[in-house]
Design an enzyme around this catalytic site. Structure first.
Site, PDB file in Angstrom:
ATOM      1  N   ARG A 286      -3.892  -2.624 -17.943  1.00 48.42           N
ATOM      2  CA  ARG A 286      -5.099  -1.834 -17.764  1.00 48.42           C
ATOM      3  C   ARG A 286      -4.842  -0.796 -16.677  1.00 48.42           C
ATOM      4  NH1 ARG A 286      -9.801  -4.083 -19.692  1.00 48.42           N
ATOM      5  NH2 ARG A 286     -10.616  -2.012 -19.263  1.00 48.42           N
TER       6      ARG A 286
ATOM      7  N   THR B  67      -5.425   6.052 -21.265  1.00 45.78           N
ATOM      8  CA  THR B  67      -5.246   4.719 -20.719  1.00 45.78           C
ATOM      9  C   THR B  67      -3.859   4.239 -21.126  1.00 45.78           C
ATOM     10  OG1 THR B  67      -6.323   3.816 -22.680  1.00 45.78           O
ATOM     11  CG2 THR B  67      -7.683   4.101 -20.715  1.00 45.78           C
TER      12      THR B  67
ATOM     13  N   LYS C 262      -4.718  -0.399 -24.870  1.00 48.71           N
ATOM     14  CA  LYS C 262      -5.024  -0.029 -26.257  1.00 48.71           C
ATOM     15  C   LYS C 262      -3.738   0.030 -27.089  1.00 48.71           C
ATOM     16  CE  LYS C 262      -9.251   2.463 -24.928  1.00 48.71           C
ATOM     17  NZ  LYS C 262      -9.130   2.776 -23.496  1.00 48.71           N
TER      18      LYS C 262
ATOM     19  N   GLU D 109      -0.155   5.031  -0.348  1.00 48.34           N
ATOM     20  CA  GLU D 109      -0.829   6.330  -0.483  1.00 48.34           C
ATOM     21  C   GLU D 109       0.187   7.460  -0.527  1.00 48.34           C
ATOM     22  OE1 GLU D 109      -3.802   7.188   2.363  1.00 48.34           O
ATOM     23  OE2 GLU D 109      -5.321   5.953   1.399  1.00 48.34           O
TER      24      GLU D 109
ATOM     25  N   ASP E 266      -7.850  13.721 -24.694  1.00 51.80           N
ATOM     26  CA  ASP E 266      -8.042  12.339 -24.285  1.00 51.80           C
ATOM     27  C   ASP E 266      -7.500  11.458 -25.406  1.00 51.80           C
ATOM     28  OD1 ASP E 266      -8.911   9.778 -23.715  1.00 51.80           O
ATOM     29  OD2 ASP E 266     -10.878  10.407 -22.985  1.00 51.80           O
TER      30      ASP E 266
ATOM     31  N   TYR F 144       0.851  -1.189   0.000  1.00 51.99           N
ATOM     32  CA  TYR F 144       0.000   0.000   0.000  1.00 51.99           C
ATOM     33  C   TYR F 144       0.888   1.242   0.000  1.00 51.99           C
ATOM     34  CZ  TYR F 144      -4.895   1.272   0.344  1.00 51.99           C
ATOM     35  OH  TYR F 144      -6.165   1.680   0.056  1.00 51.99           O
TER      36      TYR F 144
END
Length: 422
Positions: A238, A229, A232, A59, A203, A57
């Site tokens: 992903r 992203t 693609k 953060e 985008d 983790y």
């Protein structure tokens, strides 16, 4: 044939899931995959995604975390940032967004207030849900203004964009979308945004790999904020990234964390770093240009078969086809193609009289077949299979679909995929 890396521990612990993964691997191997938003990642990206980094983790940002034990995670994230900046030539990169929609939401949070006007491309014309469409939070929390394409050309109507921007003075203007087969004119969008003092968000989720490989003009230097992203055409895991100029960097970072997210997915960050390293290699530029060459060859072959391509063709990886003149709607055509071994998606077309869940069109993309090794000379055969299948679908002829699927499986044998081998 089996999934690589092998799933020995998974098969022992949960054979049901292992079996489904193996089935999906075989499905991806056996079909011509033409979904424009999909690709095959490399073995290295696959391995990075499945590491112990998923246990940690983290953060915060590198050097400014809320948890201890970040000695290696900080280095992983910084490598991804440095490589993103190098690949795209951007001042700043944030590699933490979980996916493309959260990346776009971060742009809203950073630079707009609820109720503000935002200008984006209408979904039926090729835009994205998060560019202000009504069913999205972006269309509910902000006031959407929508531009589209010219009916005569199927291309973005920049005169309409300018008129709407002057009339509504949006805080954000989105350039890009999910079904745009032509080059996006980022300088023209930037000029319009500057005139109305809007933040231009490019985008590039669909074309990021083409931009990285020099096969599509870059928005860097034109758009203050760039979302994408990492799968693609970029051929990563992903995930997502936000690039920006130096002036907008701090607001972007605050919007991602703590504005929208907690800890980043460190295994994904590592895989993004690997994909960006791959994008820095000379072979990636060759791959990006071949994507476009394959798309253009497939477009020419389909036009020769009498198909109606929105805008008349393509400049990138994507083709959008209106099937009205073929006597079959997009959904049954897509379902028949899937049974015949060709995977794509049904899609609305501009000015579509049909409903979104049963539209007139289909959308194709050439990224995955390019990764697999198909070249322009193969596209006539691919188009012929598409045409035979759609003709069969229009005639309700199911028998031919199995025949085509067998032909495709045999055709694909010389084209292996990463992640599935003997």
């Amino acid at each position: 044939m089996t999934h690589q890396p092998k799933l020995n521990a998974l098969a022992a612990a949960d054979p049901a899931i292992a079996g489904l993964v193996e089935g999906e691997a075989q499905r991806q191997h056996d079909k011509i995959r033409l979904i424009a938003s999909e690709n095959y990642v490399s073995q290295a990206v696959l391995e990075a995604t499945g590491t112990v980094l998923t246990n940690k983790y983290s953060e915060g940002y590198a050097g400014k975390r809320y948890y201890e034990g970040q000695q290696f995670i900080d280095q992983v994230e910084q490598l991804a940032i440095d490589r993103a900046k190098a690949v795209f030539g951007a001042d700043h990169a944030n590699v933490q967004p979980y996916s493309g929609s959260p990346a776009n939401l971060a742009a809203y949070l950073a630079f707009a207030q609820p109720g503000d006007n935002v200008l984006g491309m209408a979904l039926p014309d090729g835009g994205h849900l998060t560019h202000g469409w009504g069913v999205s939070a972006t269309g509910k929390w902000f006031t959407p203004v929508r531009y589209g394409v010219a009916k005569e050309t199927g291309r973005v109507d920049l005169d309409q964009v300018r008129d709407l921007a002057r009339q509504h003075r949006p805080k954000l203007i989105f350039a890009g979308g999910t079904a745009i087969p032509r080059t996006i004119d980022f300088p023209a969008f930037a000029e319009i945004a500057a005139e109305v003092d809007a933040v231009l968000v490019a985008d590039i989720a669909h074309i990021a790999g083409l931009v990285a490989g020099g096969a599509h003009p870059s928005p860097v230097g034109h758009a203050q904020v760039i979302t994408t992203t990492t799968h693609k055409t970029l051929r990563g895991p992903r995930g997502a990234m936000i690039l920006s100029d130096a002036e907008h960097a701090k607001a972007v970072d605050k919007a991602v964390f703590p504005g929208l997210q907690g800890g980043p997915h460190n295994h994904t960050t590592a895989a993004i770093a690997v994909a960006l390293h791959e994008a820095q290699q000379p072979s990636f530029s060759e791959y990006a240009h071949r994507i476009v060459a394959n798309a253009r060859a497939l477009a020419d072959a389909l036009l020769a078969c009498g198909y109606d391509l929105v805008s008349g063709g393509t400049d990138n990886h994507l083709l959008l086809i209106d099937l009205t003149n073929k006597g079959v709607a997009g959904k049954p055509a897509a379902q028949a193609l899937d049974r015949a071994g060709i995977e794509l998606n049904y899609n609305t077309v501009p000015f579509d009289p049909r409903k979104p869940f049963d539209p007139s069109g289909i959308r194709l993309g050439t990224s995955a077949i390019t990764t697999r090794g198909l070249r322009p000379e193969h596209q006539v055969e691919v188009a012929a299979w598409i045409d035979r299948t759609i003709t069969a679908a229009a005639a309700d002829d199911e028998a031919v679909l199995d025949t085509i699927a067998a032909e495709i499986r045999e055709f694909l044998e010389p084209f292996p995929i990463p992640g599935y081998s003997a």
